[in-house]
Design a protein around this motif. Structure first.
Motif, short mmCIF file in Angstrom:
data_model
loop_
_atom_site.label_atom_id
_atom_site.label_comp_id
_atom_site.label_asym_id
_atom_site.label_seq_id
_atom_site.Cartn_x
_atom_site.Cartn_y
_atom_site.Cartn_z
N THR A 146 6.87 0.10 -11.60
CA THR A 146 7.89 1.14 -11.19
C THR A 146 7.84 1.64 -9.88
O THR A 146 8.92 1.76 -9.05
CB THR A 146 7.70 2.47 -12.00
OG1 THR A 146 7.71 1.97 -13.60
CG2 THR A 146 8.65 3.50 -12.01
N ARG A 147 6.62 1.73 -9.45
CA ARG A 147 6.49 2.12 -8.03
C ARG A 147 7.01 1.15 -6.83
O ARG A 147 7.59 1.38 -6.13
CB ARG A 147 4.95 2.21 -7.66
CG ARG A 147 4.37 3.31 -8.30
CD ARG A 147 3.04 3.73 -7.80
NE ARG A 147 1.98 2.72 -7.94
CZ ARG A 147 1.05 2.54 -9.00
NH1 ARG A 147 1.11 3.40 -9.92
NH2 ARG A 147 0.35 1.50 -9.02
N GLU A 148 6.74 -0.10 -7.19
CA GLU A 148 7.43 -1.18 -6.18
C GLU A 148 8.78 -1.20 -6.18
O GLU A 148 9.42 -1.44 -5.27
CB GLU A 148 6.49 -2.52 -6.41
CG GLU A 148 4.97 -2.57 -6.43
CD GLU A 148 4.48 -3.80 -6.87
OE1 GLU A 148 5.23 -4.78 -7.36
OE2 GLU A 148 3.26 -4.13 -6.67
N GLU A 149 9.15 -1.25 -7.66
CA GLU A 149 10.71 -1.39 -7.55
C GLU A 149 11.43 -0.20 -7.18
O GLU A 149 12.52 -0.37 -6.27
CB GLU A 149 11.08 -1.56 -8.99
CG GLU A 149 12.59 -1.92 -9.20
CD GLU A 149 13.05 -3.20 -8.53
OE1 GLU A 149 14.31 -3.27 -8.33
OE2 GLU A 149 12.23 -4.16 -8.08
N THR A 150 11.08 1.04 -7.37
CA THR A 150 11.63 2.15 -6.84
C THR A 150 11.47 2.03 -5.38
O THR A 150 12.52 2.34 -4.79
CB THR A 150 10.83 3.28 -7.23
OG1 THR A 150 10.95 3.43 -8.71
CG2 THR A 150 11.61 4.59 -6.77
N ARG A 154 3.40 3.38 -13.55
CA ARG A 154 3.12 1.79 -13.41
C ARG A 154 3.35 1.42 -12.21
O ARG A 154 4.29 1.82 -11.35
CB ARG A 154 4.12 1.49 -14.44
CG ARG A 154 3.85 2.01 -15.86
CD ARG A 154 5.25 1.37 -16.77
NE ARG A 154 5.16 -0.20 -17.01
CZ ARG A 154 6.31 -0.69 -16.58
NH1 ARG A 154 7.55 0.00 -16.32
NH2 ARG A 154 6.37 -2.09 -16.65
N ALA A 155 2.75 0.49 -11.76
CA ALA A 155 2.69 -0.19 -10.61
C ALA A 155 4.11 -0.98 -10.19
O ALA A 155 4.64 -0.81 -9.08
CB ALA A 155 1.69 -1.26 -10.38
N ASP A 198 0.83 -1.34 -0.03
CA ASP A 198 -0.01 0.04 -0.10
C ASP A 198 0.89 1.20 -0.08
O ASP A 198 0.54 2.35 -0.65
CB ASP A 198 -1.01 -0.02 1.39
CG ASP A 198 -1.91 -1.17 0.95
OD1 ASP A 198 -2.08 -1.68 -0.15
OD2 ASP A 198 -2.71 -1.34 2.22
N GLU A 199 1.94 1.03 0.78
CA GLU A 199 2.83 2.53 0.86
C GLU A 199 3.53 2.68 -0.53
O GLU A 199 3.60 3.67 -0.99
CB GLU A 199 3.91 2.13 2.00
CG GLU A 199 4.59 3.40 2.26
CD GLU A 199 5.53 3.13 3.45
OE1 GLU A 199 6.66 3.77 3.41
OE2 GLU A 199 5.21 2.29 4.21
N ALA A 200 3.84 1.58 -1.02
CA ALA A 200 4.64 1.56 -2.35
C ALA A 200 3.56 2.07 -3.51
O ALA A 200 3.73 2.95 -4.40
CB ALA A 200 5.33 0.34 -2.81
N GLY A 201 2.30 1.70 -3.40
CA GLY A 201 1.31 2.17 -4.27
C GLY A 201 0.86 3.48 -4.15
O GLY A 201 0.38 4.00 -5.07
N ARG A 202 1.10 4.14 -3.10
CA ARG A 202 0.67 5.47 -3.08
C ARG A 202 2.00 6.50 -3.67
O ARG A 202 1.63 7.70 -3.80
CB ARG A 202 0.62 6.11 -1.52
CG ARG A 202 -0.64 5.42 -1.07
CD ARG A 202 -0.87 6.18 0.19
NE ARG A 202 0.06 5.76 1.39
CZ ARG A 202 -0.08 4.45 2.28
NH1 ARG A 202 -1.07 3.93 2.13
NH2 ARG A 202 1.06 4.37 3.03
N LEU A 203 2.88 5.96 -4.28
CA LEU A 203 4.16 6.61 -4.90
C LEU A 203 3.60 7.27 -6.35
O LEU A 203 2.55 6.74 -6.96
CB LEU A 203 5.37 6.00 -5.08
CG LEU A 203 5.88 5.52 -3.74
CD1 LEU A 203 6.90 4.58 -4.11
CD2 LEU A 203 6.35 6.73 -2.92
N PRO A 204 3.98 8.39 -6.87
CA PRO A 204 3.30 9.06 -7.87
C PRO A 204 3.81 8.47 -9.30
O PRO A 204 3.04 9.01 -10.28
CB PRO A 204 3.93 10.38 -7.73
CG PRO A 204 5.39 10.21 -7.34
CD PRO A 204 5.20 9.16 -6.12
#
Length: 293
Positions: A175-179, A172-173, A163-169
């Motif tokens: 990209t958010r998770e890997e970043t 692509r999901a 959920d925390e990673a999913g709130r990043l701007p």
């Protein structure tokens, strides 16, 4: 040393005289330390585990560990088949479990390797388990219940991370998770390196990102720049060391300040009082405690 082996998990509870070791194929495990710290190295990543945090390591995760002297460790290692079955059951619906209650091919899912604050419910659960083990009250059905509860907490923790990673701007999901994963790896590396100089290029290399990209990503994920994070955490750790009775000069060196003058200025700017104030507070508390005794 106390080692407990059950069908669901293995517990290691000991006070170390200093230890260095490696594991080529570790189990899904939770690491906690008390009255000191241990340094774990996983590839290029580095994790410091102390009284304030716990570490999650994956099944089949190779690592090296260096434990300080006189540190009390309490570590939980889950048996792979048990962990895989429980985590699978937590993912599936009741209807799916009725159709296929068992799956011998299930594998332990890969979780995010990082440290988490001890105040998290899973951290508090681990502390309670350690206290029970100290009282020799952790045995029989209570061990199996502990294993189930810890895995349930771990599953919830993994959901919180998603959920925390999913709130990043980023759009692509993936990209958010890997970043998020890479920034957290660098954050843990920085946390484990507070005693030494750490450069932006070094942290970016740990995250496997270009420095300019890493700088932006770190601020998006954590809310502060790497420099601000390092300064804050160094001063917070110094404050704890001072309250434990460490002299100002040694505390400054232990958290990476080469100059006592710059340390005193930074400390006063952050906490509103010089570091010598912590020494006086600690001494007055000791006097008060002795008066009561």
């Amino acid at each position: 040393m106390s080692v407990m082996v059950a069908p669901s998990l293995r517990l290691l509870h000991e006070s170390s005289l200093g230890f260095f070791g490696t594991s080529e194929r570790g189990a899904l495990s939770l690491k906690t330390m008390r009255r000191g710290a241990a340094l774990y190295e996983v590839g290029r990543a580095r994790y410091r585990v102390d009284d304030d945090c716990f570490l999650v390591l994956n099944d089949h995760q190779p690592y090296a560990v260096d434990v300080d002297r006189n540190v009390e460790s309490f570590c939980v290692f889950f048996h792979p088949a048990f962990a895989a079955g429980v985590l699978r059951a937590l993912r599936l619906t009741p209807a799916a479990l009725l159709d296929a209650p068992f799956d011998t091919s299930a594998r332990v899912p890969e979780l995010l390797v990082r440290t988490y604050p001890q105040r998290h419910p899973l951290g508090r659960r681990l502390r309670a388990a350690r206290l029970l083990n100290e009282r020799h009250a952790l045995h029989g059905p209570r061990v199996e219940q502990l294993a189930l509860t810890l895995l349930d907490d771990l599953y919830r923790l993994a959901g919180e991370v998603r959920d925390e990673a999913g709130r990043l701007p980023w759009a692509r999901a993936a990209t958010r998770e890997e970043t998020y994963r890479r920034v957290q790896r660098a954050r843990d590396y920085a946390e484990a390196s507070l005693h030494a100089p750490v450069t932006l290029a070094e942290l970016a290399d740990v995250a496997n990102l270009a420095p300019h990209h890493f700088l932006r990503a770190f601020k998006v994920v954590t809310g502060e720049t790497p420099h601000a994070f390092l300064t804050r955490r160094r001063l917070e750790r110094a404050r704890r060391l001072l309250r434990e009775g460490m002299p100002v000069g040694r505390a400054a060196l232990d958290v990476g300040f080469s100059s006592p003058t710059s340390f005193t200025a930074a400390y006063k700017q952050r906490f509103g009082a010089p570091p010598s104030h912590e020494e006086k507070t600690s001494n007055s508390e000791e006097v008060a405690a002795s008066d009561v005794a």
